[in-house]
Design an enzyme around this catalytic site. Sequence first.
Site, PDB file in Angstrom:
ATOM      1  N   GLY A  89       0.950  -1.482  -0.286  1.00 18.88           N
ATOM      2  CA  GLY A  89       0.298   0.243  -0.077  1.00 18.88           C
ATOM      3  C   GLY A  89       0.863   1.223  -0.500  1.00 18.88           C
ATOM      4  O   GLY A  89       2.321   1.255   0.221  1.00 18.88           O
ATOM      5  N   LYS A 112       4.160  12.066  -2.973  1.00 14.40           N
ATOM      6  CA  LYS A 112       5.085  11.602  -2.907  1.00 14.40           C
ATOM      7  C   LYS A 112       6.131  11.710  -1.619  1.00 14.40           C
ATOM      8  O   LYS A 112       7.206  12.447  -1.750  1.00 14.40           O
ATOM      9  CB  LYS A 112       5.602  10.592  -3.928  1.00 14.40           C
ATOM     10  CG  LYS A 112       7.025   9.288  -3.854  1.00 14.40           C
ATOM     11  CD  LYS A 112       7.336   8.457  -4.607  1.00 14.40           C
ATOM     12  CE  LYS A 112       8.455   7.914  -4.431  1.00 14.40           C
ATOM     13  NZ  LYS A 112       9.234   6.535  -5.564  1.00 14.40           N
ATOM     14  N   ASP A 124       8.773   6.184   8.207  1.00 16.68           N
ATOM     15  CA  ASP A 124       8.314   7.667   8.572  1.00 16.68           C
ATOM     16  C   ASP A 124       7.447   8.604   7.743  1.00 16.68           C
ATOM     17  O   ASP A 124       6.559   9.518   7.761  1.00 16.68           O
ATOM     18  CB  ASP A 124       9.161   7.972   8.940  1.00 16.68           C
ATOM     19  CG  ASP A 124       9.977   8.602   7.172  1.00 16.68           C
ATOM     20  OD1 ASP A 124       9.773   8.393   6.642  1.00 16.68           O
ATOM     21  OD2 ASP A 124      11.885   9.238   7.865  1.00 16.68           O
ATOM     22  N   GLY A 125       6.632   7.442   6.374  1.00 14.09           N
ATOM     23  CA  GLY A 125       6.065   8.548   5.125  1.00 14.09           C
ATOM     24  C   GLY A 125       7.123   9.408   4.438  1.00 14.09           C
ATOM     25  O   GLY A 125       6.217  10.206   3.569  1.00 14.09           O
ATOM     26  N   ASP A 251       4.059  -5.466  -7.238  1.00 16.90           N
ATOM     27  CA  ASP A 251       4.055  -3.867  -6.925  1.00 16.90           C
ATOM     28  C   ASP A 251       4.632  -2.735  -7.360  1.00 16.90           C
ATOM     29  O   ASP A 251       3.789  -1.666  -7.576  1.00 16.90           O
ATOM     30  CB  ASP A 251       3.992  -3.584  -5.457  1.00 16.90           C
ATOM     31  CG  ASP A 251       6.129  -3.362  -4.948  1.00 16.90           C
ATOM     32  OD1 ASP A 251       5.841  -4.864  -4.996  1.00 16.90           O
ATOM     33  OD2 ASP A 251       5.538  -3.135  -4.323  1.00 16.90           O
ATOM     34  N   ASP A 261       8.656   3.117 -10.124  1.00 17.13           N
ATOM     35  CA  ASP A 261       8.733   3.025  -9.328  1.00 17.13           C
ATOM     36  C   ASP A 261      10.254   3.425  -9.492  1.00 17.13           C
ATOM     37  O   ASP A 261      10.537   2.232 -10.149  1.00 17.13           O
ATOM     38  CB  ASP A 261       9.064   1.612  -8.348  1.00 17.13           C
ATOM     39  CG  ASP A 261       9.530   2.165  -6.899  1.00 17.13           C
ATOM     40  OD1 ASP A 261      10.276   2.397  -6.934  1.00 17.13           O
ATOM     41  OD2 ASP A 261       8.564   1.283  -6.261  1.00 17.13           O
TER      42      ASP A 261
HETATM   43  P1  AMP Z   1       8.806   0.375  -3.252  1.00 22.61           P
HETATM   44  O1  AMP Z   1      10.197  -0.279  -2.495  1.00 22.61           O
HETATM   45  O2  AMP Z   1       9.035   2.083  -3.084  1.00 22.61           O
HETATM   46  O3  AMP Z   1       8.119   0.122  -3.731  1.00 22.61           O
HETATM   47  O4  AMP Z   1       8.091   0.110  -1.737  1.00 22.61           O
HETATM   48  C1  AMP Z   1       8.159  -0.202  -0.839  1.00 22.61           C
HETATM   49  C2  AMP Z   1       7.364  -0.431   0.205  1.00 22.61           C
HETATM   50  O5  AMP Z   1       7.307   0.489   1.505  1.00 22.61           O
HETATM   51  C3  AMP Z   1       5.517   0.646  -0.656  1.00 22.61           C
HETATM   52  O6  AMP Z   1       4.352  -0.088   0.426  1.00 22.61           O
HETATM   53  C4  AMP Z   1       6.414   1.934   0.249  1.00 22.61           C
HETATM   54  O7  AMP Z   1       5.308   2.550   0.304  1.00 22.61           O
HETATM   55  C5  AMP Z   1       6.329   1.483   1.930  1.00 22.61           C
HETATM   56  N1  AMP Z   1       7.561   2.512   1.902  1.00 22.61           N
HETATM   57  C6  AMP Z   1       8.808   3.045   1.493  1.00 22.61           C
HETATM   58  N2  AMP Z   1       9.500   3.756   1.547  1.00 22.61           N
HETATM   59  C7  AMP Z   1       8.091   4.117   2.926  1.00 22.61           C
HETATM   60  C8  AMP Z   1       8.591   5.267   4.142  1.00 22.61           C
HETATM   61  N3  AMP Z   1       9.602   5.719   4.009  1.00 22.61           N
HETATM   62  N4  AMP Z   1       7.609   5.454   4.808  1.00 22.61           N
HETATM   63  C9  AMP Z   1       6.312   4.324   4.577  1.00 22.61           C
HETATM   64  N5  AMP Z   1       6.415   2.876   3.763  1.00 22.61           N
HETATM   65  C10 AMP Z   1       7.790   3.353   2.831  1.00 22.61           C
HETATM   66 MG    MG Z   2       6.816   0.735  -5.288  1.00 25.65          MG
END
Ligand code: AMP
Ligand code: MG
Length: 486
Positions: A89, A112, A124-125, A251, A261
Amino acid sequence: MTKEIGWNFDNSYAKLPDSFFSHLQPTAVSSPELIIFNEELATSLGLDAGELQSEDGVNILAGNKVPNGAFPLAQAYAGHQFGNFTMLGDGRALLLGEQIVPNGERLDIQLKGSGRTPFSRGGDGRASLGPMLREYIISEAMHALGIPTNRSLAVVKTGEPVFRETELPGAILTRVASSHLRVGTFEYARRLGEEDDVRTLADYTIERHYPNVKADENRYLSLLQEVIKRQAELISKWQLVGFIHGVMNTDNMTISGETIDYGPCAFMDTYNPATVFSSIDRQGRYAYRNQPPIAVWNLARLAECLLPLLHEDQDEAIKIAEGELSTFKDLYHHHWLDGMRAKLGLFNEEKDDESLIGNLLHLMEKHSADYTNTFRALTLGERKDSAMFNSDDFKKWNDLWQERLNRQEKSKESSHELMRNSNPAIIPRNHRVEEALEAAVEREDYNVMKQLIDVLSKPYAYTSDQDDYTTPPDPSCGPYRTYCGT
Ligand code: AMP
Ligand code: MG
């Protein structure tokens, strides 16, 4: 009074069942500063580029203000990460809404790095400046190369630190995509949703991306076929420019066929099909040569979700899905071969073309030739002193290629033009991207990056201001590494 920015939202995703998203507001940040802004993209979205760069506009790009008509939401999705199923998510992104742009297209506007969501898990979002600028540079370069991709509208510094291994400046990227529907969205619906969720999502996807199949006898089968076709074409384009995505988890694979991504991705310098850049990809699952078979693996996960819609009898459904998945290889190969012919200036087809192409790639690998620069040199007719060009093997190959060119009816000039339009003179070389990011993040000097973005916006121009950007990294730099979790 503030002028209208030009938002024209119509939020269709928000009409899906509640379990597909979580409606929430972005988290405000203390002192937003606009670092880079894409005027041409803003205008094509029907937005007033001037207004969007004003204080009011920057507050929107920072998540401090939600524009009229937006309905911010974090999308739910799951996915296979390095082969393992996980609930994911939008953990640090929010869809503001779908902008209906002047040409009638519907495009997602997403922030983002906009704060925590119910999908953040331990995160930390937030995002930091370097990786958001990196995504901006590479996604825009991909667009200029003619490769389907999400786009980047802006990067705003938040004025707040984020904590990774060290303290870094926080940032938010505004991403524009034809949608953020992923293979992982279907996996979520199948495994965690209600009984009819996959059908609802499939109907939504067809309406949004493939309305041409709506009236087909089995529109869900047609949907699978269309996604396979788009992905086969997309991956062939990656291979033709030496792009390595780095984290082809399900994803991170879109249903629209756009690249998404830009975490650990990078372009290959020296031609080596085993190239991997990502520090966490120790097995080379997502190596350059594995990208086509991994795409099939991911599409098989999509097909699994669609099985109940393909046929009421499961064995029959599996047979149908397997039949469709088996078409990828030929579709991919067809696009790749067409692209390779164009890279060599060939308009027509001959049966020995594949071995001509294969032999060149073999020589490039043997002599550790630079992928982009080899095709650039062939295009320019320059044979700079290099191990490969000086070898007898290459001279023999070159004779065969010249004979092959002479056998086609088209003129040498048109071949040359075809090559120029098919072989980028420049790509976002890793060391140049790093240099631009260092200037931006360490010294708040954004000119290096702006200049880089400018030259990358015309990869087929072959202008002299690009020459400087064609130099491969010094071998003493060692292998380039990219990182997730940014
Ligand atoms: P990604 O590796 O960018 O495809 O991210 C994988 C998952 O980790 C996704 O659900 C992202 O929303 C979540 N995610 C990545 N970085 C963060 C962050 N700093 N805080 C919260 N969720 C994250
Ligand atoms: Mg991703």
